[in-house]
Write a protein that holds these residues in place. Structure first.
Motif, short mmCIF file in Angstrom:
data_model
loop_
_atom_site.label_atom_id
_atom_site.label_comp_id
_atom_site.label_asym_id
_atom_site.label_seq_id
_atom_site.Cartn_x
_atom_site.Cartn_y
_atom_site.Cartn_z
N GLY A 109 0.78 -1.24 0.00
CA GLY A 109 0.00 0.00 0.00
C GLY A 109 0.81 1.28 0.00
N ALA A 110 2.14 1.18 0.07
CA ALA A 110 2.96 2.40 0.02
C ALA A 110 2.96 2.95 -1.41
CB ALA A 110 4.39 2.09 0.45
N GLU A 111 2.95 4.27 -1.52
CA GLU A 111 3.03 4.91 -2.83
C GLU A 111 4.49 5.12 -3.20
OE1 GLU A 111 1.92 9.14 -5.01
OE2 GLU A 111 0.61 8.40 -3.39
N ARG A 112 4.89 4.61 -4.35
CA ARG A 112 6.27 4.77 -4.81
C ARG A 112 6.39 5.96 -5.76
NH1 ARG A 112 9.35 -0.38 -7.12
NH2 ARG A 112 10.87 1.29 -7.40
N ARG A 113 7.42 6.75 -5.55
CA ARG A 113 7.75 7.82 -6.48
C ARG A 113 9.26 7.85 -6.66
NH1 ARG A 113 4.16 13.20 -4.88
NH2 ARG A 113 2.11 12.14 -4.62
N LYS A 114 9.69 8.22 -7.87
CA LYS A 114 11.11 8.42 -8.13
C LYS A 114 11.43 9.90 -8.12
CE LYS A 114 12.53 4.31 -10.68
NZ LYS A 114 13.18 3.79 -11.91
N GLY A 115 12.50 10.24 -7.43
CA GLY A 115 12.90 11.63 -7.36
C GLY A 115 14.10 11.79 -6.45
N LYS A 116 14.85 12.84 -6.65
CA LYS A 116 16.02 13.12 -5.84
C LYS A 116 15.65 14.11 -4.73
CE LYS A 116 20.77 14.85 -6.06
NZ LYS A 116 21.81 15.46 -6.94
N PHE A 117 15.88 13.68 -3.49
CA PHE A 117 15.59 14.55 -2.35
C PHE A 117 16.43 15.83 -2.46
CE2 PHE A 117 17.10 16.13 1.72
CZ PHE A 117 15.92 16.40 2.38
N GLU A 118 15.76 16.97 -2.18
CA GLU A 118 16.46 18.25 -2.22
C GLU A 118 16.41 19.00 -0.90
OE1 GLU A 118 14.81 20.37 -5.63
OE2 GLU A 118 16.59 19.81 -6.79
N LYS A 119 15.22 19.00 -0.27
CA LYS A 119 15.09 19.88 0.89
C LYS A 119 14.07 19.35 1.89
CE LYS A 119 14.17 24.78 1.99
NZ LYS A 119 13.77 26.09 1.43
N ALA A 135 12.78 13.24 -12.60
CA ALA A 135 13.67 13.03 -13.73
C ALA A 135 13.45 14.09 -14.81
CB ALA A 135 13.46 11.63 -14.30
N ASP A 136 12.26 14.68 -14.85
CA ASP A 136 11.95 15.73 -15.83
C ASP A 136 12.38 17.11 -15.38
OD1 ASP A 136 10.79 13.81 -17.46
OD2 ASP A 136 8.82 14.07 -16.54
N GLY A 137 12.98 17.18 -14.17
CA GLY A 137 13.44 18.47 -13.67
C GLY A 137 12.41 19.25 -12.89
N GLU A 138 11.25 18.64 -12.65
CA GLU A 138 10.20 19.32 -11.89
C GLU A 138 10.50 19.24 -10.39
OE1 GLU A 138 5.33 19.03 -11.17
OE2 GLU A 138 6.40 17.51 -12.37
N HIS A 139 10.24 20.33 -9.69
CA HIS A 139 10.43 20.36 -8.24
C HIS A 139 9.06 20.15 -7.58
CE1 HIS A 139 14.59 21.78 -8.51
NE2 HIS A 139 14.16 22.45 -9.58
N VAL A 140 8.97 19.10 -6.79
CA VAL A 140 7.70 18.71 -6.17
C VAL A 140 7.84 18.74 -4.66
CG1 VAL A 140 5.94 16.91 -5.97
CG2 VAL A 140 7.15 17.25 -8.14
N SER A 141 6.85 19.27 -3.96
CA SER A 141 6.85 19.28 -2.50
C SER A 141 5.69 18.44 -1.99
CB SER A 141 6.73 20.71 -1.97
OG SER A 141 7.88 21.47 -2.28
N VAL A 142 5.95 17.67 -0.95
CA VAL A 142 4.93 16.84 -0.30
C VAL A 142 5.08 17.00 1.20
CG1 VAL A 142 4.61 15.14 -2.13
CG2 VAL A 142 6.49 14.87 -0.52
N ALA A 143 3.98 16.83 1.92
CA ALA A 143 3.99 17.04 3.37
C ALA A 143 3.71 15.74 4.11
CB ALA A 143 2.94 18.09 3.75
#
Length: 397
Positions: A109-119, A135-143
């Motif tokens: 049930g965990a949601e998987r995402r690929k991305g490089k941690f930044e902050k 990978a597309d260069g988009e900066h995404v924030s999640v809480a």
């Protein structure tokens, strides 16, 4: 800020620690994000003890080989075999094993995402917020209410969330995965791990040849900057007949590995570390998979208690529980590495000690069951006096 995707827990890092933490939390019913940057395989011999297979429900198909003995090779070339009496050590290839762990977490049930941690930061609502780059260069924030940092020895989560925690010593590891050649090799056994305690191959740690079924991991580690690990591995491959001429190189990896648990694993608010990020790789042996799996589980349980009680002190229980169970073993192994790996003369004596049947039996029992063996105090006494004799140079190697 109200439109941020919000989770109970964000797990940064998809190795054994992070994937286990995400799996356990998802199985508890929590909303979990497993963030992994992907395309990274840690250099690792791949050994896991029976206790890991049992405690973390590792199926047989994850094992690429079953090891029934180890060979210790001294600087002089002397070889000491250490058979496992009635047991085995499982071997995994991290390229497939880690992905299996991540898929298991997703199936739970965990949601998987690929991305490089930044902050890592906190918003005006007091929530922990993670920003990552896709990978597309988009900066995404999640809480999230809590964050588990399982992003390796040079953890960016640790640097930002626990900046005052002192760094621990690192061993730099490098290995090459080569294709096992068809046909017999006189100095290679697919059911045996070979460990080389030779200064020319590693001035302060060891080099290894670990079978992986159709492939072999050949590597070395050192804390000394400037040591040519690639050349050391090339020399070792040539020595055993697995050089480029006789065995195809499939891939190679290098990475730092911590050899001492951090003094603190949580920030007292909403972050707890696990795996290499917390420093839980065993000194002397370099074993890390079991301790990463356990660290991930303990971090998950600490985070779950924090979610239940809103008491941030619960996050500190991950380290307390780990050190209570394994702190003494880590302390002993650190002393052993500091003394025996210092020079080739001492390495020669160390390999000589490994001939002792009491040492072999208790070493394997402790390794396979991950606890100090207390059932045979007479054997412990014999080992103490034998070891003392070697330390004082009273035994000829």
């Amino acid at each position: 800020m109200t439109d941020l995707d919000t989770f109970d827990v964000i797990v940064v890092g998809g190795g054994p620690a992070g994937a286990t933490a995400a799996n356990d939390l998802a199985r508890m019913g929590h909303h979990v994000l497993l963030l992994d940057r992907g395309h990274r395989i840690k250099p690792c011999g791949g050994a896991i003890p029976p206790r890991a297979i049992k405690d973390f429900a590792i199926p047989g198909e994850c094992l690429v080989a079953r090891i029934t003995s180890a060979r210790m090779v001294a600087p002089s070339g002397k070889e000491v075999d250490m058979p496992i009496d009635g047991g085995f050590v499982g071997m995994v290839d991290r390229a497939t094993f880690d992905e299996w762990l991540r898929n298991r977490a997703a199936d739970s049930g965990a949601e998987r995402r690929k991305g490089k941690f930044e902050k890592y930061w906190r918003d005006e609502k007091g929530r922990a917020v993670i920003t990552y780059k896709t990978a597309d260069g988009e900066h995404v924030s999640v809480a999230a209410k809590a964050v588990i940092g399982a992003d390796g020895a040079n953890s960016e989560v640790a640097k930002q969330a626990l900046p005052d925690v002192k760094k621990v010593p690192l061993v730099y590891a490098y290995h090459e995965i080569v294709k096992t050649p068809v046909g017999g090799l006189t100095n290679y056994d697919p059911t045996r791990c070979d460990v080389y305690y030779q200064g020319k191959l590693s001035p302060d740690f060891y080099a290894w040849i670990f079978p992986h079924g159709d492939t072999v991991s050949i590597g070395t580690g050192t804390m000394i900057k400037g040591f040519d690990m690639r050349q050391a591995v090339a020399d070792l491959r040539k020595h055993v007949g697995l050089d480029e001429e006789h065995a195809e190189t499939l891939r190679w990896e290098g990475s730092p590995i911590p050899l001492k648990p951090l003094k603190r694993w949580d920030n007292g608010r909403d972050v707890v570390l696990a795996g290499d990020a917390s420093g839980v790789v065993a000194p002397a042996s370099g074993e890390g998979i079991y301790y990463a799996l356990l660290g991930g589980r303990l971090a998950a349980e600490a985070a779950a208690e924090f979610l239940k009680t809103a008491d941030a002190r619960a996050l500190a229980t991950a380290r307390k529980r780990f050190m209570k169970e394994h702190g003494k073993v880590f302390w002993v192994l650190e002393l052993m590495q500091h003394f025996w790996y210092r020079n080739d003369k001492r390495r020669e004596r160390f390999v000589n000690i490994c001939q002792d049947k009491d040492v072999q039996r208790l070493t394997w029992q402790s390794y396979m069951h991950k606890e100090l063996v207390r059932s045979n105090p007479v054997a412990h006494a014999r080992i103490f006096f034998k070891d003392l004799a070697h330390l004082l140079g009273l035994v000829r190697t």
